[in-house]
Write a protein that holds these residues in place. Structure first.
Motif, mmCIF file in Angstrom:
data_model
loop_
_atom_site.group_PDB
_atom_site.id
_atom_site.type_symbol
_atom_site.label_atom_id
_atom_site.label_comp_id
_atom_site.label_asym_id
_atom_site.label_seq_id
_atom_site.Cartn_x
_atom_site.Cartn_y
_atom_site.Cartn_z
ATOM 1 N N GLU A 149 0.844 -1.193 0.000
ATOM 2 C CA GLU A 149 0.000 0.000 0.000
ATOM 3 C C GLU A 149 0.885 1.251 0.000
ATOM 4 O OE1 GLU A 149 -3.130 0.852 0.094
ATOM 5 O OE2 GLU A 149 -4.131 -1.101 0.126
ATOM 6 N N ASP A 151 0.300 4.200 1.001
ATOM 7 C CA ASP A 151 0.217 4.927 2.273
ATOM 8 C C ASP A 151 1.061 4.265 3.359
ATOM 9 O OD1 ASP A 151 -1.334 6.998 1.402
ATOM 10 O OD2 ASP A 151 -3.234 6.139 2.061
ATOM 11 N N LEU A 152 1.115 2.936 3.295
ATOM 12 C CA LEU A 152 1.930 2.206 4.267
ATOM 13 C C LEU A 152 3.414 2.529 4.049
ATOM 14 C CD1 LEU A 152 0.803 0.459 6.432
ATOM 15 C CD2 LEU A 152 1.060 -1.532 4.992
ATOM 16 N N LEU A 155 3.998 5.748 5.607
ATOM 17 C CA LEU A 155 4.098 5.621 7.064
ATOM 18 C C LEU A 155 5.516 5.253 7.468
ATOM 19 C CD1 LEU A 155 2.441 5.424 9.784
ATOM 20 C CD2 LEU A 155 2.361 2.984 9.348
ATOM 21 N N VAL A 156 6.089 4.275 6.762
ATOM 22 C CA VAL A 156 7.451 3.839 7.071
ATOM 23 C C VAL A 156 8.444 4.961 6.759
ATOM 24 C CG1 VAL A 156 9.251 2.164 6.512
ATOM 25 C CG2 VAL A 156 6.881 1.419 6.704
ATOM 26 N N GLN A 165 13.867 -2.855 6.902
ATOM 27 C CA GLN A 165 12.714 -2.909 7.805
ATOM 28 C C GLN A 165 11.420 -3.024 7.016
ATOM 29 O OE1 GLN A 165 13.511 0.710 10.023
ATOM 30 N NE2 GLN A 165 13.787 -0.460 11.899
ATOM 31 N N LYS A 169 9.267 -6.304 7.726
ATOM 32 C CA LYS A 169 8.046 -6.103 8.516
ATOM 33 C C LYS A 169 6.794 -6.009 7.662
ATOM 34 C CE LYS A 169 10.418 -3.922 12.353
ATOM 35 N NZ LYS A 169 10.371 -5.126 13.205
ATOM 36 N N ILE A 170 6.925 -5.560 6.413
ATOM 37 C CA ILE A 170 5.727 -5.329 5.611
ATOM 38 C C ILE A 170 5.717 -6.112 4.301
ATOM 39 C CG2 ILE A 170 4.462 -3.555 4.327
ATOM 40 C CD1 ILE A 170 5.281 -1.667 6.680
ATOM 41 N N PRO A 173 6.073 -10.420 4.803
ATOM 42 C CA PRO A 173 4.845 -11.025 5.341
ATOM 43 C C PRO A 173 3.629 -10.734 4.470
ATOM 44 C CG PRO A 173 5.752 -9.380 6.871
ATOM 45 C CD PRO A 173 6.727 -9.520 5.758
ATOM 46 N N GLY A 174 3.615 -9.575 3.819
ATOM 47 C CA GLY A 174 2.503 -9.245 2.939
ATOM 48 C C GLY A 174 2.485 -10.127 1.695
ATOM 49 N N VAL A 249 -2.524 -15.687 8.260
ATOM 50 C CA VAL A 249 -3.765 -15.376 8.972
ATOM 51 C C VAL A 249 -4.951 -15.572 8.029
ATOM 52 C CG1 VAL A 249 -5.033 -13.570 10.171
ATOM 53 C CG2 VAL A 249 -2.568 -13.696 10.382
ATOM 54 N N LYS A 250 -6.026 -16.103 8.578
ATOM 55 C CA LYS A 250 -7.200 -16.469 7.796
ATOM 56 C C LYS A 250 -7.610 -15.406 6.778
ATOM 57 C CE LYS A 250 -11.993 -17.388 8.850
ATOM 58 N NZ LYS A 250 -12.882 -17.211 9.990
ATOM 59 N N ASP A 251 -7.680 -14.172 7.248
ATOM 60 C CA ASP A 251 -8.190 -13.091 6.414
ATOM 61 C C ASP A 251 -7.309 -12.805 5.207
ATOM 62 O OD1 ASP A 251 -9.784 -10.777 5.813
ATOM 63 O OD2 ASP A 251 -8.115 -9.601 6.566
ATOM 64 N N ALA A 252 -6.009 -13.121 5.332
ATOM 65 C CA ALA A 252 -5.068 -12.741 4.280
ATOM 66 C C ALA A 252 -4.932 -13.811 3.196
ATOM 67 C CB ALA A 252 -3.698 -12.455 4.899
ATOM 68 N N PHE B 85 -4.391 7.501 8.110
ATOM 69 C CA PHE B 85 -4.877 7.632 6.732
ATOM 70 C C PHE B 85 -6.371 7.341 6.649
ATOM 71 C CE2 PHE B 85 -0.482 6.296 6.796
ATOM 72 C CZ PHE B 85 0.129 7.204 5.963
ATOM 73 N N LEU B 89 -5.224 0.659 7.288
ATOM 74 C CA LEU B 89 -3.937 0.107 6.859
ATOM 75 C C LEU B 89 -3.233 -0.658 7.968
ATOM 76 C CD1 LEU B 89 -2.500 3.002 4.695
ATOM 77 C CD2 LEU B 89 -3.503 0.869 3.914
ATOM 78 N N LYS B 92 -2.535 -7.169 8.215
ATOM 79 C CA LYS B 92 -3.508 -8.247 8.449
ATOM 80 C C LYS B 92 -2.953 -9.369 9.312
ATOM 81 C CE LYS B 92 -5.885 -7.883 3.989
ATOM 82 N NZ LYS B 92 -6.066 -8.552 2.705
ATOM 83 N N TRP B 93 -1.647 -9.571 9.211
ATOM 84 C CA TRP B 93 -1.054 -10.740 9.865
ATOM 85 C C TRP B 93 -0.585 -10.427 11.282
ATOM 86 C CZ3 TRP B 93 0.750 -8.095 5.683
ATOM 87 C CH2 TRP B 93 1.879 -7.309 5.880
ATOM 88 N N ILE B 106 10.035 0.146 14.321
ATOM 89 C CA ILE B 106 10.832 0.768 13.264
ATOM 90 C C ILE B 106 11.814 1.772 13.854
ATOM 91 C CG2 ILE B 106 10.710 2.333 11.277
ATOM 92 C CD1 ILE B 106 8.146 0.861 10.459
ATOM 93 N N TYR B 136 -9.106 -8.272 11.028
ATOM 94 C CA TYR B 136 -10.364 -8.660 10.397
ATOM 95 C C TYR B 136 -11.471 -8.946 11.412
ATOM 96 C CZ TYR B 136 -9.656 -13.673 11.386
ATOM 97 O OH TYR B 136 -9.492 -14.884 12.007
#
Lengths: 255, 254
Positions: A149, A151-152, A155-156, A165, A169-170, A173-174, A249-252, B85, B89, B92-93, B106, B136
């Motif tokens: 994302e 926006d993410l 954020l970082v 990082q 971290k993002i 795993p994403g 995770v289930k949702d992902a 935002f 965001l 999810k995990w 961070i 979720y």
């Protein structure tokens, strides 16, 4: 409680549909008086396992090694390749189109060449499984690593986070759900790759056995071989699914 | 005369695409004191998000002065910005508590202390008892509260919010407005809040900065003289109506 109840029902119905298929097969063969050469009954099919000449265990082992070995190689090198692509943008721009072109080659057509290069045996068949599995894993992993994302990312960046990082971290795993969706596709393809390899030239494996018993019209053994091949694929798929349940995770999860 | 915490003077930003220039922000001049809650309001294309990103240090600008912090009010851009935002965001995990911990990780802050603070913040935003759930499992409003806690975890001096309640339904949005005022009162942060909701802007802001589009420029900047704590009733007062009319007039909607 109703949730777990529904799950039990779901499993029960799935088992039921499989049993019905076997029963229908049985009755069709028995009451239809189908010759054994055309279609063996479930009983005959299981009975084929008793022929020691067919060396089932050895052939199952050979095919399993090819399937699992090819899949594992594809998973390791596929994920590594995608990682390199995400770290070095120019490498991706350089090599990704090439991979897409190479993927256009029907892998099966490479079979005779692999035999020329690697002789008969487990290696060319493993390589065939690898060749079929590799691309879907690279593609989905690369896509997963790209999908961060914006926006993410911001954020970082406001926190002056490092590239590493962001990755640990993002990004990684994403990308995991994507990696698993690629591996699920590859798990099914891996079996096809190995068997085609065995058809083209081999001295071991269930595909090899099928060609042997075809000559003697032992259809029951061919049925058994197909069932075992399917089971090998099913076990691999099940392992990937189990790992996905554990790590994602289930949702992902991507269906 | 002391220096303001945030000082903008005639800030201008131009985007260039295919040889064409597009004015994204112009004539942005305003000061923000520490502890203020400033609403940036305007239609889409007025440059409010761009201005927020300039303040976040994510975008450069093409003219004017942007200064955050002063001798007496030190500001470290790497540590003192929290972002919220339009979408929560959340990762999810990660469980909610671990999502809130992300900025602290961070920045490499001491983990035990940051964790304790993350639990406190989740309590503050009304998510006590939900710390170990996954995103979720929470509603959109609850997810957005978690993302507010995430923006606060490293104890930044400035919180930048980009239409944080824009994706929520009207009722949840009103509830979140009230809660944001409570969080702001307790956390004592400077907040810059981007919105296109005029009522929301006046209701939340101690100050409202109005931006207009086509061409993008700053059109107004006024203090909202309605005491805190505010309840939803203040929206029915004569004063509140004057403020919203003032904005509607500027946006050519009267």
């Amino acid at each position: 409680m109703s949730g777990s109840n529904e799950q039990v029902q779901r499993y029960a119905l799935a088992v039921l549909s499989h049993l019905i298929l076997v029963a229908a097969w049985h009755f069709f063969v028995v009451y239809g008086k189908i010759p054994k050469i055309v279609m063996p009954s479930p009983y005959d099919t299981i009975h084929a396992l008793l022929v020691p000449n067919y060396r089932w265990l050895e052939n199952i082992a050979a095919t399993s090694i090819e399937v699992f070995g090819g899949f594992l190689l594809a998973a390791v090198f596929g994920i590594l390749t995608a990682l390199m692509f995400s770290w070095f943008r120019y490498l991706e721009m350089f090599a990704m189109p090439l991979l897409v072109s190479l993927n256009m080659i029907p892998k099966v057509a490479l079979g005779p060449l692999m035999i020329v290069w690697l002789r008969y045996g487990i290696w060319p068949n493993t390589l065939m499984a690898f060749a079929i599995c590799f691309f879907p894993i690279v593609l989905t992993t690369a896509r997963g690593l790209r999908e961060v994302e914006p926006d993410l990312l911001d954020l970082v960046r406001t926190l002056r986070g490092s590239r590493w990082q962001l990755f640990v971290k993002i990004q990684l795993p994403g990308a995991l759900p994507y990696i698993f969706s690629g591996m699920k596709v590859a798990a099914i393809l891996a079996v096809a790759g190995a068997i085609v390899g065995e058809f083209l030239g081999s001295e071991r494996g269930l595909g090899y056995l099928m060609l042997q018993v075809q000559v003697t019209l032992d259809t029951a053994a061919m049925f058994m071989a197909v069932i075992l091949i399917t089971l090998i694929g099913g076990v691999l798929y099940g392992i990937v699914l189990g790992l996905e349940r554990y790590f994602v995770v289930k949702d992902a999860r991507i269906q | 005369m002391t220096e303001a915490f945030i000082h903008l003077d005639n800030v201008k930003k131009v985007y260039r695409t295919r040889g064409k220039e597009f004015l994204a922000v112009s004539q942005a001049t305003f000061d923000v004191e520490q502890g203020e809650l400033v609403s940036l309001v305007g239609p889409s294309g007025c440059g409010k998000t761009t201005l927020l990103k300039i303040l976040a240090g994510l975008h450069g600008f093409d003219g004017g002065v942007v200064r955050i912090g002063s001798g007496k009010q030190p500001f470290n851009p790497a540590r003192d910005i929290g972002m919220v935002f339009q979408q929560p965001l959340l990762l999810k995990w990660r469980r909610i508590i671990d999502n809130v911990m992300l900025p602290a990780e961070i920045l490499g802050l001491p983990q035990a202390a940051a964790r304790a603070r993350a639990y406190e913040l989740l309590d503050l935003v009304g998510l006590k008892g939900h710390e170990d759930k996954y995103p979720y499992e929470l509603s959109g409003g609850m997810q957005q509260r978690a993302s507010i806690a995430r923006a606060l975890v490293h104890d930044p001096k400035l919180i930048l919010m980009d239409e944080p309640f824009g994706a929520l339904d009207a009722l949840t949005r009103e509830k979140m407005n009230l809660e944001l005022l409570q969080i702001w009162a307790k956390a004592k942060k400077t907040i810059i809040f981007v919105t296109h909701g005029i009522t929301e802007a006046v209701f939340l802001g101690t100050r409202v900065v109005v931006l207009t589009a086509g061409p993008a420029k700053m059109a107004d900047n006024f203090e909202v003289d309605i005491p805190m704590p505010r309840t939803l009733d203040v929206r029915n007062t004569e004063k509140f109506g004057e403020y919203t009319r003032r904005i509607y007039r500027l946006l050519g909607m009267e």
